[in-house]
Enzyme design. Structure first.
Site, PDB file in Angstrom:
ATOM      1  N   ASP A 109      30.906   8.273 -14.564  1.00 46.34           N
ATOM      2  CA  ASP A 109      30.316   7.801 -13.759  1.00 46.34           C
ATOM      3  C   ASP A 109      30.018   8.800 -12.443  1.00 46.34           C
ATOM      4  OD1 ASP A 109      31.439   4.616 -14.662  1.00 46.34           O
ATOM      5  OD2 ASP A 109      29.631   5.743 -15.181  1.00 46.34           O
TER       6      ASP A 109
ATOM      7  N   LYS B 255       0.619 -11.156 -24.902  1.00 45.62           N
ATOM      8  CA  LYS B 255       1.006  -9.806 -25.326  1.00 45.62           C
ATOM      9  C   LYS B 255       1.938  -9.527 -24.133  1.00 45.62           C
ATOM     10  CE  LYS B 255      -0.972  -5.098 -25.327  1.00 45.62           C
ATOM     11  NZ  LYS B 255      -0.294  -4.637 -24.648  1.00 45.62           N
TER      12      LYS B 255
ATOM     13  N   ASP C 222       4.261  -7.802 -21.368  1.00 46.80           N
ATOM     14  CA  ASP C 222       4.243  -6.374 -20.731  1.00 46.80           C
ATOM     15  C   ASP C 222       5.578  -6.067 -20.629  1.00 46.80           C
ATOM     16  OD1 ASP C 222       2.854  -4.453 -19.556  1.00 46.80           O
ATOM     17  OD2 ASP C 222       2.309  -5.389 -17.812  1.00 46.80           O
TER      18      ASP C 222
ATOM     19  N   CYS D  93     -12.058  30.282 -12.493  1.00 50.56           N
ATOM     20  CA  CYS D  93     -11.483  29.290 -11.687  1.00 50.56           C
ATOM     21  C   CYS D  93     -10.173  28.975 -11.763  1.00 50.56           C
ATOM     22  CB  CYS D  93     -12.468  28.295 -12.002  1.00 50.56           C
ATOM     23  SG  CYS D  93     -11.968  26.490 -11.037  1.00 50.56           S
TER      24      CYS D  93
ATOM     25  N   CYS E 258     -17.876  25.099  -6.346  1.00 51.41           N
ATOM     26  CA  CYS E 258     -16.423  24.586  -6.667  1.00 51.41           C
ATOM     27  C   CYS E 258     -15.633  24.622  -5.712  1.00 51.41           C
ATOM     28  CB  CYS E 258     -16.109  25.512  -7.795  1.00 51.41           C
ATOM     29  SG  CYS E 258     -14.404  25.034  -8.338  1.00 51.41           S
TER      30      CYS E 258
ATOM     31  N   CYS F 146     -12.799  27.610  -6.792  1.00 52.68           N
ATOM     32  CA  CYS F 146     -13.272  29.053  -6.804  1.00 52.68           C
ATOM     33  C   CYS F 146     -14.469  29.361  -6.046  1.00 52.68           C
ATOM     34  CB  CYS F 146     -13.018  29.395  -8.329  1.00 52.68           C
ATOM     35  SG  CYS F 146     -14.326  28.787  -9.426  1.00 52.68           S
TER      36      CYS F 146
ATOM     37  N   SER G 219       0.336   1.299 -31.992  1.00 55.89           N
ATOM     38  CA  SER G 219      -0.296   0.453 -30.842  1.00 55.89           C
ATOM     39  C   SER G 219      -1.536  -0.306 -31.240  1.00 55.89           C
ATOM     40  CB  SER G 219      -0.787   1.537 -29.858  1.00 55.89           C
ATOM     41  OG  SER G 219      -1.670   2.461 -30.276  1.00 55.89           O
ATOM     42  N   LEU G 220      -2.282  -0.846 -30.329  1.00 48.96           N
ATOM     43  CA  LEU G 220      -3.088  -1.831 -30.737  1.00 48.96           C
ATOM     44  C   LEU G 220      -4.580  -1.280 -29.978  1.00 48.96           C
ATOM     45  CD1 LEU G 220      -1.295  -5.326 -29.978  1.00 48.96           C
ATOM     46  CD2 LEU G 220      -2.062  -4.403 -32.091  1.00 48.96           C
TER      47      LEU G 220
ATOM     48  N   CYS H 233     -18.310  23.129 -12.808  1.00 50.13           N
ATOM     49  CA  CYS H 233     -17.994  24.602 -12.139  1.00 50.13           C
ATOM     50  C   CYS H 233     -18.234  25.608 -13.138  1.00 50.13           C
ATOM     51  CB  CYS H 233     -16.476  24.559 -11.634  1.00 50.13           C
ATOM     52  SG  CYS H 233     -15.820  26.387 -11.655  1.00 50.13           S
TER      53      CYS H 233
ATOM     54  N   GLU I  26       9.355  -6.771 -28.017  1.00 51.08           N
ATOM     55  CA  GLU I  26       9.341  -6.313 -26.729  1.00 51.08           C
ATOM     56  C   GLU I  26      10.461  -6.707 -26.053  1.00 51.08           C
ATOM     57  OE1 GLU I  26       6.474  -4.865 -26.891  1.00 51.08           O
ATOM     58  OE2 GLU I  26       5.702  -4.642 -24.592  1.00 51.08           O
TER      59      GLU I  26
ATOM     60  N   LYS J 187      -7.561  -8.329 -23.868  1.00 51.31           N
ATOM     61  CA  LYS J 187      -6.897  -8.028 -22.353  1.00 51.31           C
ATOM     62  C   LYS J 187      -7.102  -9.073 -21.462  1.00 51.31           C
ATOM     63  CE  LYS J 187      -4.178  -4.710 -21.999  1.00 51.31           C
ATOM     64  NZ  LYS J 187      -4.353  -3.498 -22.249  1.00 51.31           N
TER      65      LYS J 187
ATOM     66  N   TYR K 258       8.064  -9.727 -32.637  1.00 52.15           N
ATOM     67  CA  TYR K 258       6.577 -10.279 -33.060  1.00 52.15           C
ATOM     68  C   TYR K 258       6.221  -9.243 -34.334  1.00 52.15           C
ATOM     69  CZ  TYR K 258       5.759  -6.201 -29.777  1.00 52.15           C
ATOM     70  OH  TYR K 258       5.582  -5.431 -29.082  1.00 52.15           O
TER      71      TYR K 258
ATOM     72  N   GLU L 180      -0.988 -14.598 -30.111  1.00 54.54           N
ATOM     73  CA  GLU L 180       0.420 -14.754 -29.144  1.00 54.54           C
ATOM     74  C   GLU L 180       0.123 -13.866 -28.085  1.00 54.54           C
ATOM     75  OE1 GLU L 180       3.223 -11.841 -31.382  1.00 54.54           O
ATOM     76  OE2 GLU L 180       1.692 -12.636 -33.035  1.00 54.54           O
TER      77      GLU L 180
ATOM     78  N   ALA M  31      35.143   7.027 -15.990  1.00 53.14           N
ATOM     79  CA  ALA M  31      35.188   7.225 -14.589  1.00 53.14           C
ATOM     80  C   ALA M  31      34.728   8.528 -14.256  1.00 53.14           C
ATOM     81  CB  ALA M  31      36.690   7.044 -14.083  1.00 53.14           C
TER      82      ALA M  31
HETATM   83  S1  IVH Z   1       1.877  -6.142 -32.333  1.00 54.63           S
HETATM   84  C1  IVH Z   1       1.011  -2.968 -35.446  1.00 54.63           C
HETATM   85  N1  IVH Z   1       2.286  -8.165 -30.798  1.00 54.63           N
HETATM   86  O1  IVH Z   1       1.523  -3.852 -26.953  1.00 54.63           O
HETATM   87  C2  IVH Z   1       0.702  -3.890 -34.176  1.00 54.63           C
HETATM   88  N2  IVH Z   1       2.232  -6.127 -29.942  1.00 54.63           N
HETATM   89  O2  IVH Z   1      -0.834  -2.337 -26.915  1.00 54.63           O
HETATM   90  C3  IVH Z   1       2.042  -3.642 -33.272  1.00 54.63           C
HETATM   91  N3  IVH Z   1       2.928  -5.797 -27.537  1.00 54.63           N
HETATM   92  O3  IVH Z   1       3.132  -1.239 -28.622  1.00 54.63           O
HETATM   93  C4  IVH Z   1       2.233  -4.320 -32.135  1.00 54.63           C
HETATM   94  N4  IVH Z   1       3.412  -7.985 -27.273  1.00 54.63           N
HETATM   95  O4  IVH Z   1       4.512  -2.863 -27.273  1.00 54.63           O
HETATM   96  C5  IVH Z   1       2.230  -6.721 -30.817  1.00 54.63           C
HETATM   97  N5  IVH Z   1       2.792  -9.929 -29.565  1.00 54.63           N
HETATM   98  C6  IVH Z   1       2.696  -8.515 -29.570  1.00 54.63           C
HETATM   99  C7  IVH Z   1       2.873  -7.792 -28.376  1.00 54.63           C
HETATM  100  C8  IVH Z   1       2.531  -6.293 -28.607  1.00 54.63           C
HETATM  101  C9  IVH Z   1       3.319  -6.747 -26.573  1.00 54.63           C
HETATM  102  C10 IVH Z   1       2.936  -4.373 -27.194  1.00 54.63           C
HETATM  103  C11 IVH Z   1       3.660  -3.502 -27.986  1.00 54.63           C
HETATM  104  C12 IVH Z   1       2.631  -2.376 -28.643  1.00 54.63           C
HETATM  105  C13 IVH Z   1       1.666  -2.567 -27.366  1.00 54.63           C
HETATM  106  C14 IVH Z   1       0.237  -2.011 -27.856  1.00 54.63           C
END
Ligand code: IVH
Length: 737
Positions: free
Chosen positions: A73, A152, A154, A483, A459, A462, A116-117, A477, A214, A354, A266, A150, A70
């Site tokens: 909070d 992607k 969000d 600057c 510029c 500056c 990431s991808l 510039c 995700e 994408k 995934y 698969e 509490a």
């Molecule tokens: S595979 C080593 N699969 O997209 C590969 N990523 O832009 C790891 N994401 O960081 C990612 N759906 O947060 C994979 N079916 C999917 C996904 C996915 C969403 C996200 C994930 C990643 C980001 C890269």
């Protein structure tokens, strides 16, 4: 005006008796927020946030709370009340997604990095991706090669660690290496579709099993969460992704519990055993163990099937019930995934295709000229706010002077040569996290009295001359150190996430310190001297607007922590043109120490040919980088700033890729045809093992790997007495035969 919480008054003494609570925080709890001055609010905010962080740590990090739920909070509610009145004060609920792990959460180091991808935008990009995979693996165009496709999702990615089938921790991606501990929060994702199981079922669950996927909101749940926010008078979330991030990264897991989040698995990290040999097999195993997986995932044998899947899902996108921003293709066979490996932060075996960017129309009310770190003048359209793909957009880039005039990068007309004017109705486009851009003009709506935009030749910051070099689209510039914008941008870059990443020292604070007379930060070294004369500066800082005792102390501590810096971060932070994060890593690994790197750069600046050649021989480094290095290290003012800075730091030598291998540090040349692997694969393997791969044989070459058909390189090797071996010999040497 409200008084500063008087520490000795009897009432605050009574408040400080709140069991286990710091007196400052207890006093802050008693404040009437509607009557606070901004300065007092900042102080109370700092005290509350420090207490929230501390008690959150005690609760989540150490499982040993010292205050009641509490009271915890009420700390949060009071802080929210203050932030509602003074939105400029720093907020606990960090809203940045993918930021370095926040200090507010305990940290978890990922056993295997979270990556990431790479992106593909067109069907042709996808075909290039497939071709590059085939080329790397040395597969003929008609050899079978399956991919999974698969959606992607969000949302935000999360790594769940199961040991002996039990969920023991959950972490956000963070910076890919270290994430935030959100175990308590993730455990609340229960009792619904997409729930995270606390226990995996099945006999073949490996002892250690790190599942990645995700966390996201369905559309209906998102609407409901926002309706609740509205009803409670709280801020609504701009889109499901932000809502998911905001809901997961809560200090109070009971808030997460009230938000109906879901999960899709995934990918994976550390696994003590693999249940399958393919991507699709892994997903099937996850499903069997009780993890939610995406039912749309499909195995494709041909590129036509992959593209058909993409276009089908694109038409169904709006009715899926959750946000997706593309399709992810992954090589199905895991042995091939392993051979393909990674480049920088993304796997070679996967790509994200994408969906096209979303567009909207609005009026451009003005054009601002921003001055960047390198002096580039960038025109920014100030727009009548418009919603594009669920996000309110107010600014969009106009790229450069020619773009406004209707001239493209190749000097040819774009938009039929139509220029863009203030007052025009424009079409803007936004794709994912990319900066929105103006793409075209609706001429029918052009106001009668509009005039062509005159791009400044001085510029705006500056007033130095701004010049365009021949063949360059960008006007710059020439003020450099004179600057203020360039200097501030340099400092901002210096503290940015991939550079020094100092918690509590963001863009806003940099601007503040740059302009401050008492505590000026005009060069990177000033940041560290600021924290050094601790007591005196601390006193000055805690009386400044927006800071209080706690935040000042925290900031100084965060700065102190960063005196210890990795070589690659340091190189990146210098802000040399064309040295991005990847190049910085290459340079750091190649030179190993700051001393060696600096010496090489100074030599390059003096025109030393050997030093230039050496740098040029590095992967991904060419004349553009070398010229930029020469320019930067040839400028005495840069050298002075560097000297001042280095004196304040302890630079950690770069991690050599691998030093315990038989080929580490050796220079290898591959020649002739290879039969068990492609040239690219051989190169990637050698580099992974710490060797340097060169294109030609010289005295510095250690090993020549010669296949059938090797010619002049073999002769050269003999001339220099270099060790020669065939492909099998090489594989045996590196232990991969
Ligand atoms: S595979 C080593 N699969 O997209 C590969 N990523 O832009 C790891 N994401 O960081 C990612 N759906 O947060 C994979 N079916 C999917 C996904 C996915 C969403 C996200 C994930 C990643 C980001 C890269």
């Amino acid at each position: 005006m409200a008084k500063k919480p008087a520490k000795k008054s009897s009432s605050s003494a009574a408040k400080s008796a709140v069991a286990g609570l710091d007196p400052d925080a207890a006093a802050a709890l008693a404040l009437d927020v509607s009557r606070l001055s901004e300065k007092d609010a900042a102080q109370a905010n700092a005290a509350l946030q420090a207490a929230i962080t501390e008690h959150n740590q005690r609760y989540h990090g150490h499982d040993a709370p010292t205050i009641s739920d509490a009271v915890f909070d009420s700390l949060r509610r009071k802080d929210e009340e203050i932030l509602a009145r003074f939105p400029n004060l720093s907020s606990v609920a960090a809203d940045e997604v993918g930021a370095a792990p926040s200090e507010k959460f305990a940290k978890i180091r990922h056993r295997a990095p979270m990556l990431s991808l790479d992106n593909a935008f067109t069907d042709e990009d996808v075909s290039d991706f497939v071709k590059s995979v085939r080329r790397f693996l040395g597969l003929a165009a008609d050899a079978p090669l399956a991919f999974t496709a698969e959606p992607k999702i969000d949302g935000l990615s999360c790594s769940l660690r199961y040991e002996k089938g039990e969920l023991i921790s959950a972490a956000t991606r963070g910076d890919g290496a270290v994430g935030e501990d959100v175990t308590a929060n993730v455990k609340t994702i229960a009792n619904r579709k997409g729930a995270v199981p606390h226990t995996l079922k099945g006999k073949d669950v490996p002892d250690i099993c790190e599942v990645r996927g995700e966390i996201y909101f369905g559309h209906a749940d998102f609407a409901e969460v926002n309706a609740r926010q509205r009803a409670a008078g709280d801020k609504e979330f701009v889109n499901p992704r932000n809502a998911a991030a905001g809901s997961l990264r809560q200090l109070d897991a009971s808030i997460t519990a009230s938000r109906p989040l879901r999960f899709f698995a995934y990918a994976w990290g550390e696994m003590s055993d693999m249940p399958a040999e393919t991507q699709s097999g892994m997903i099937a195993a996850f499903t069997k163990w009780g993890l939610p997986t995406n039912p749309l995932t499909t195995r494709c044998e041909t590129i036509e099937e992959m593209l058909a899947f993409y276009h089908r899902i694109e038409t169904e996108r709006a009715s899926l019930g959750y946000d997706i921003d593309g399709i992810v293709y992954k090589v199905d066979r895991l042995d091939l995934q392993r051979r393909l490996g990674f480049v920088s932060r993304a796997p070679r075996w996967a790509t994200a295709h994408k969906f096209p960017a979303e567009r909207a129309m609005t009026v451009m009310e003005g054009i601002d000229i921003q001055v960047g770190r390198t002096g580039a003048l960038t025109p920014v359209a100030k727009l009548k706010p418009v919603t594009v793909g669920g996000v309110v957009v107010r600014n969009a880039t106009l790229h450069n002077e020619d773009f406004i005039k209707g001239i493209g990068g190749d000097g040819q007309p774009i938009r039929d040569g139509v220029d863009i004017r203030v007052g025009d109705t424009v079409v803007i486009q936004r794709a994912g996290d990319v900066i929105p851009q103006v793409v075209s003009v609706v001429l029918d709506h052009r106001p009668k009295d509009s005039k062509p935009f005159e791009f400044p030749t001085r510029c705006p910051a500056c007033n130095s001359e701004a010049v365009r070099e021949t063949g360059e689209a960008i006007r710059r510039c020439t003020g450099e150190f004179a600057c203020p914008n360039q200097v501030v941008e340099h400092l901002r870059h210096f503290v940015s996430r991939r550079a020094f990443d100092i918690e509590g020292l963001g863009e806003k604070q940099i601007e503040f310190f740059y302009g401050d007379e008492d505590l000026p930060v005009r060069a990177p070294a000033d940041i560290f001297t600021l924290a050094k004369r601790d007591q005196q500066n601390l006193k000055k800082l805690k009386d400044k607007e927006g800071f209080g005792e706690t935040s000042a102390r925290n900031l100084f501590a965060a700065i102190e922590q960063r005196r210890d810096i990795s070589l690659e971060r340091l190189i990146y932070a210098l802000g040399v043109r064309h040295i991005g994060e990847t190049t910085a890593i290459v340079l750091a690994r190649a030179y190993g120490t700051w001393k060696a790197f600096e010496e090489a750069c100074l030599k390059v600046a003096q025109g030393d040919e050997t030093a230039k050649e050496e740098m040029d021989s590095l992967d991904q480094i060419g004349p553009t980088v070398i010229e930029a290095v020469a320019k930067y290290f040839g400028e005495p003012r840069n050298l002075k700033r560097i000297d001042d800075l280095i004196r304040e730091l302890k630079v950690q030598d770069a991690e050599k890729p691998q030093t315990e291998t038989p080929v580490a540090g050796k220079t290898v040349v591959f020649t002739g045809s290879l039969e068990k692997m492609t040239r690219d694969e051989a190169k990637a393997m050698a580099e992974r093992l710490g060797a340097k791969v060169a294109g030609s044989v010289s005295r510095k070459t250690d090993i020549v790997v010669a296949g059938p058909g090797a010619g002049s390189k073999l002769a050269k090797a003999a001339e220099f007495g270099v060790q020669v071996m065939d492909e099998d010999g090489w594989l045996k040497l590196v232990g991969a035969a």
